[in-house]
Design a protein around this motif. Structure first.
Motif, PDB file in Angstrom:
ATOM      1  N   LEU A   1      60.060 -69.684  -7.341  1.00  0.00           N
ATOM      2  CA  LEU A   1      58.705 -69.629  -7.296  1.00  0.00           C
ATOM      3  C   LEU A   1      57.973 -70.428  -6.061  1.00  0.00           C
ATOM      4  O   LEU A   1      58.246 -71.591  -5.747  1.00  0.00           O
ATOM      5  CB  LEU A   1      58.026 -70.212  -8.738  1.00  0.00           C
ATOM      6  CG  LEU A   1      56.573 -70.287  -8.780  1.00  0.00           C
ATOM      7  CD1 LEU A   1      56.345 -68.824  -9.292  1.00  0.00           C
ATOM      8  CD2 LEU A   1      56.288 -71.027  -9.999  1.00  0.00           C
ATOM      9  N   ILE A   2      57.237 -69.419  -5.266  1.00  0.00           N
ATOM     10  CA  ILE A   2      56.702 -69.941  -4.283  1.00  0.00           C
ATOM     11  C   ILE A   2      55.219 -70.082  -4.227  1.00  0.00           C
ATOM     12  O   ILE A   2      54.244 -70.559  -3.337  1.00  0.00           O
ATOM     13  CB  ILE A   2      56.928 -69.249  -2.981  1.00  0.00           C
ATOM     14  CG1 ILE A   2      56.715 -67.618  -3.154  1.00  0.00           C
ATOM     15  CG2 ILE A   2      58.673 -69.514  -2.575  1.00  0.00           C
ATOM     16  CD1 ILE A   2      56.826 -66.776  -2.033  1.00  0.00           C
ATOM     17  N   GLY A   3      54.490 -69.569  -5.286  1.00  0.00           N
ATOM     18  CA  GLY A   3      53.054 -69.513  -5.709  1.00  0.00           C
ATOM     19  C   GLY A   3      52.744 -68.824  -6.904  1.00  0.00           C
ATOM     20  O   GLY A   3      53.427 -68.160  -7.357  1.00  0.00           O
ATOM     21  N   ARG A   4      51.586 -68.920  -7.283  1.00  0.00           N
ATOM     22  CA  ARG A   4      51.233 -68.444  -8.712  1.00  0.00           C
ATOM     23  C   ARG A   4      49.137 -68.510  -8.559  1.00  0.00           C
ATOM     24  O   ARG A   4      48.950 -69.543  -7.856  1.00  0.00           O
ATOM     25  CB  ARG A   4      51.585 -69.026  -9.697  1.00  0.00           C
ATOM     26  CG  ARG A   4      51.112 -70.575  -9.933  1.00  0.00           C
ATOM     27  CD  ARG A   4      51.916 -71.092 -11.181  1.00  0.00           C
ATOM     28  NE  ARG A   4      52.224 -72.259 -11.270  1.00  0.00           N
ATOM     29  CZ  ARG A   4      52.985 -73.255 -11.948  1.00  0.00           C
ATOM     30  NH1 ARG A   4      54.099 -72.427 -12.601  1.00  0.00           N
ATOM     31  NH2 ARG A   4      53.006 -74.184 -11.745  1.00  0.00           N
ATOM     32  N   THR A   5      49.045 -67.608  -9.146  1.00  0.00           N
ATOM     33  CA  THR A   5      47.506 -67.677  -9.367  1.00  0.00           C
ATOM     34  C   THR A   5      46.984 -68.596 -10.674  1.00  0.00           C
ATOM     35  O   THR A   5      45.788 -68.918 -10.580  1.00  0.00           O
ATOM     36  CB  THR A   5      46.650 -66.162  -9.346  1.00  0.00           C
ATOM     37  OG1 THR A   5      47.079 -65.817 -10.617  1.00  0.00           O
ATOM     38  CG2 THR A   5      47.072 -65.429  -8.251  1.00  0.00           C
ATOM     39  N   GLY A   6      47.678 -68.649 -11.467  1.00  0.00           N
ATOM     40  CA  GLY A   6      47.012 -69.315 -12.789  1.00  0.00           C
ATOM     41  C   GLY A   6      46.423 -68.054 -13.563  1.00  0.00           C
ATOM     42  O   GLY A   6      46.282 -66.877 -13.101  1.00  0.00           O
ATOM     43  N   ASN A   7      45.899 -68.468 -14.855  1.00  0.00           N
ATOM     44  CA  ASN A   7      45.453 -67.210 -15.579  1.00  0.00           C
ATOM     45  C   ASN A   7      44.158 -66.939 -14.748  1.00  0.00           C
ATOM     46  O   ASN A   7      43.144 -67.863 -14.908  1.00  0.00           O
ATOM     47  CB  ASN A   7      45.087 -67.635 -16.914  1.00  0.00           C
ATOM     48  CG  ASN A   7      46.456 -67.697 -17.721  1.00  0.00           C
ATOM     49  OD1 ASN A   7      47.591 -67.470 -17.060  1.00  0.00           O
ATOM     50  ND2 ASN A   7      46.497 -68.263 -18.649  1.00  0.00           N
ATOM     51  N   VAL A   8      43.721 -65.742 -14.647  1.00  0.00           N
ATOM     52  CA  VAL A   8      42.436 -65.368 -13.883  1.00  0.00           C
ATOM     53  C   VAL A   8      41.855 -64.393 -15.005  1.00  0.00           C
ATOM     54  O   VAL A   8      42.202 -63.358 -15.273  1.00  0.00           O
ATOM     55  CB  VAL A   8      42.646 -64.731 -12.605  1.00  0.00           C
ATOM     56  CG1 VAL A   8      41.302 -64.207 -11.871  1.00  0.00           C
ATOM     57  CG2 VAL A   8      43.453 -65.580 -11.601  1.00  0.00           C
ATOM     58  N   ALA A   9      40.752 -64.537 -15.441  1.00  0.00           N
ATOM     59  CA  ALA A   9      39.844 -63.833 -16.210  1.00  0.00           C
ATOM     60  C   ALA A   9      39.443 -62.463 -15.661  1.00  0.00           C
ATOM     61  O   ALA A   9      38.753 -62.507 -14.548  1.00  0.00           O
ATOM     62  CB  ALA A   9      38.435 -64.739 -17.066  1.00  0.00           C
ATOM     63  N   ILE A  10      39.585 -61.479 -16.203  1.00  0.00           N
ATOM     64  CA  ILE A  10      39.318 -60.421 -15.939  1.00  0.00           C
ATOM     65  C   ILE A  10      38.378 -59.382 -16.996  1.00  0.00           C
ATOM     66  O   ILE A  10      38.436 -59.699 -18.134  1.00  0.00           O
ATOM     67  CB  ILE A  10      40.418 -59.288 -15.241  1.00  0.00           C
ATOM     68  CG1 ILE A  10      41.133 -58.881 -16.521  1.00  0.00           C
ATOM     69  CG2 ILE A  10      41.348 -59.837 -14.317  1.00  0.00           C
ATOM     70  CD1 ILE A  10      42.200 -57.782 -16.263  1.00  0.00           C
ATOM     71  N   GLY A  11      37.400 -58.411 -16.565  1.00  0.00           N
ATOM     72  CA  GLY A  11      36.718 -57.689 -17.340  1.00  0.00           C
ATOM     73  C   GLY A  11      36.532 -56.405 -16.744  1.00  0.00           C
ATOM     74  O   GLY A  11      37.221 -55.917 -16.283  1.00  0.00           O
ATOM     75  N   GLY A  12      35.563 -55.510 -17.316  1.00  0.00           N
ATOM     76  CA  GLY A  12      35.153 -54.436 -16.778  1.00  0.00           C
ATOM     77  C   GLY A  12      34.771 -54.059 -15.334  1.00  0.00           C
ATOM     78  O   GLY A  12      35.076 -53.067 -15.014  1.00  0.00           O
ATOM     79  N   SER A  13      34.334 -55.211 -14.789  1.00  0.00           N
ATOM     80  CA  SER A  13      33.950 -54.808 -13.325  1.00  0.00           C
ATOM     81  C   SER A  13      35.094 -55.701 -12.587  1.00  0.00           C
ATOM     82  O   SER A  13      35.935 -56.609 -12.843  1.00  0.00           O
ATOM     83  CB  SER A  13      32.724 -55.719 -13.034  1.00  0.00           C
ATOM     84  OG  SER A  13      31.653 -55.180 -13.917  1.00  0.00           O
ATOM     85  N   TYR A  14      35.470 -54.632 -11.432  1.00  0.00           N
ATOM     86  CA  TYR A  14      36.388 -55.510 -10.515  1.00  0.00           C
ATOM     87  C   TYR A  14      36.380 -56.765 -10.097  1.00  0.00           C
ATOM     88  O   TYR A  14      35.399 -57.079  -9.692  1.00  0.00           O
ATOM     89  CB  TYR A  14      36.855 -54.417  -9.177  1.00  0.00           C
ATOM     90  CG  TYR A  14      37.951 -53.222  -9.627  1.00  0.00           C
ATOM     91  CD1 TYR A  14      39.400 -53.842  -9.427  1.00  0.00           C
ATOM     92  CD2 TYR A  14      37.618 -52.050 -10.102  1.00  0.00           C
ATOM     93  CE1 TYR A  14      40.375 -52.945  -9.561  1.00  0.00           C
ATOM     94  CE2 TYR A  14      38.748 -51.374 -10.451  1.00  0.00           C
ATOM     95  CZ  TYR A  14      39.973 -51.683 -10.148  1.00  0.00           C
ATOM     96  OH  TYR A  14      41.129 -50.976 -10.448  1.00  0.00           O
ATOM     97  N   LEU A  15      37.403 -57.533 -10.039  1.00  0.00           N
ATOM     98  CA  LEU A  15      37.413 -58.741  -9.586  1.00  0.00           C
ATOM     99  C   LEU A  15      38.574 -58.986  -8.369  1.00  0.00           C
ATOM    100  O   LEU A  15      39.775 -58.482  -8.891  1.00  0.00           O
ATOM    101  CB  LEU A  15      37.668 -59.784 -10.512  1.00  0.00           C
ATOM    102  CG  LEU A  15      37.900 -61.339 -10.279  1.00  0.00           C
ATOM    103  CD1 LEU A  15      36.657 -61.772  -9.897  1.00  0.00           C
ATOM    104  CD2 LEU A  15      38.383 -62.094 -11.297  1.00  0.00           C
ATOM    105  N   TRP A  16      38.344 -59.678  -7.250  1.00  0.00           N
ATOM    106  CA  TRP A  16      39.415 -59.731  -6.368  1.00  0.00           C
ATOM    107  C   TRP A  16      40.197 -61.065  -6.980  1.00  0.00           C
ATOM    108  O   TRP A  16      39.586 -62.082  -7.021  1.00  0.00           O
ATOM    109  CB  TRP A  16      38.937 -60.059  -4.845  1.00  0.00           C
ATOM    110  CG  TRP A  16      39.764 -60.454  -3.912  1.00  0.00           C
ATOM    111  CD1 TRP A  16      39.979 -61.883  -3.310  1.00  0.00           C
ATOM    112  CD2 TRP A  16      40.726 -59.769  -3.117  1.00  0.00           C
ATOM    113  NE1 TRP A  16      40.880 -62.019  -2.451  1.00  0.00           N
ATOM    114  CE2 TRP A  16      41.425 -60.624  -2.208  1.00  0.00           C
ATOM    115  CE3 TRP A  16      41.077 -58.424  -3.189  1.00  0.00           C
ATOM    116  CZ2 TRP A  16      42.653 -60.053  -1.513  1.00  0.00           C
ATOM    117  CZ3 TRP A  16      42.070 -58.032  -2.330  1.00  0.00           C
ATOM    118  CH2 TRP A  16      42.701 -58.845  -1.763  1.00  0.00           C
ATOM    119  N   VAL A  17      41.442 -60.948  -6.754  1.00  0.00           N
ATOM    120  CA  VAL A  17      42.514 -61.950  -7.238  1.00  0.00           C
ATOM    121  C   VAL A  17      43.154 -62.215  -6.034  1.00  0.00           C
ATOM    122  O   VAL A  17      44.079 -61.544  -5.499  1.00  0.00           O
ATOM    123  CB  VAL A  17      43.257 -61.733  -8.400  1.00  0.00           C
ATOM    124  CG1 VAL A  17      44.360 -62.731  -8.659  1.00  0.00           C
ATOM    125  CG2 VAL A  17      42.365 -61.361  -9.714  1.00  0.00           C
ATOM    126  N   ALA A  18      43.103 -63.366  -5.282  1.00  0.00           N
ATOM    127  CA  ALA A  18      43.680 -63.599  -3.954  1.00  0.00           C
ATOM    128  C   ALA A  18      45.058 -64.415  -4.376  1.00  0.00           C
ATOM    129  O   ALA A  18      45.250 -65.202  -5.124  1.00  0.00           O
ATOM    130  CB  ALA A  18      42.805 -64.708  -3.231  1.00  0.00           C
TER     131      ALA A  18
END
Length: 197
Positions: free
Chosen positions: A123-140
């Motif tokens: 494992l070299i990295g993770r975002t953790g849980n990122v909430a998403i919905g009906g509008s687009y969200l950038w997940v870096a």
């Protein structure tokens, strides 16, 4: 000596113009014809291997009008699959992607979690849980030299678009004017040396 110098400059400008696996994957080159198409059947798509449950679709599919961030196409976790993967034998740098819960899906994902692994499956990295919905969200992501990514979710479906990456082994391609300028400089230098030599 003068001809050798000109040849070296010309060769360097050609090497700078070499191809690289880089950019934003919008999936708009996948023929979906108003239905879902298996992305894994195109492996390696864009130099990456996509696990079996990735499907490309377009925003004309009923209930998926919100699923494309740009263009008309996107990818989804087919059949609401839990852990989706994307891998490469050569490694890549993952900047991030856009995620949304498709409006027409009965069971929508509430969050996604991206984990990146190196060639030794560490494992070299993770975002953790990122909430998403009906509008687009950038997940870096910002993960370097990735051999595989795993995208998990809580339940249901999500859509992904504009997957952004660069090749971990490639030298960045300079802008076209720079390559053109180096070539013109080499030509001018060659003419000047031939007049004086």
């Amino acid at each position: 000596m003068k001809k050798t110098l000109c040849a070296l400059i010309a060769s360097a400008s050609l090497m700078l113009a070499g191809p690289t696996r880089a950019g934003v994957l919008g999936f708009d080159d996948v023929n979906t014809a108003g239905d879902f198409a298996s992305l894994s059947e195109l492996n390696p798509y864009a130099g990456l291997n996509w696990s079996a449950d990735w499907y490309a679709g377009d925003n004309s599919i009923g209930g998926y009008a919100n699923a494309a961030h740009s263009g008309a196409n996107f990818v989804v976790n087919g059949f609401g699959a839990q852990d989706m993967s994307i891998s490469s034998a050569t490694g890549f740098n993952f900047a991030g992607a856009w995620f949304a819960a498709p409006a027409g899906a009965g069971d929508k994902a509430g969050w996604i979690n991206i984990r990146a692994y190196d060639a030794l499956n560490r494992l070299i990295g993770r975002t953790g849980n990122v909430a998403i919905g009906g509008s687009y969200l950038w997940v870096a992501g910002g993960f370097s030299n990735v051999a595989s990514l795993t995208i998990a979710r809580d339940t249901g479906w999500y859509a992904m678009d504009d997957f952004t990456m660069t090749d971990a082994t490639a030298v960045p391609v300079p802008p076209t004017p720079l390559v053109l300028g180096i070539g013109l400089l080499a030509m001018g230098l060659g003419r000047r040396l031939n007049r004086h030599g």
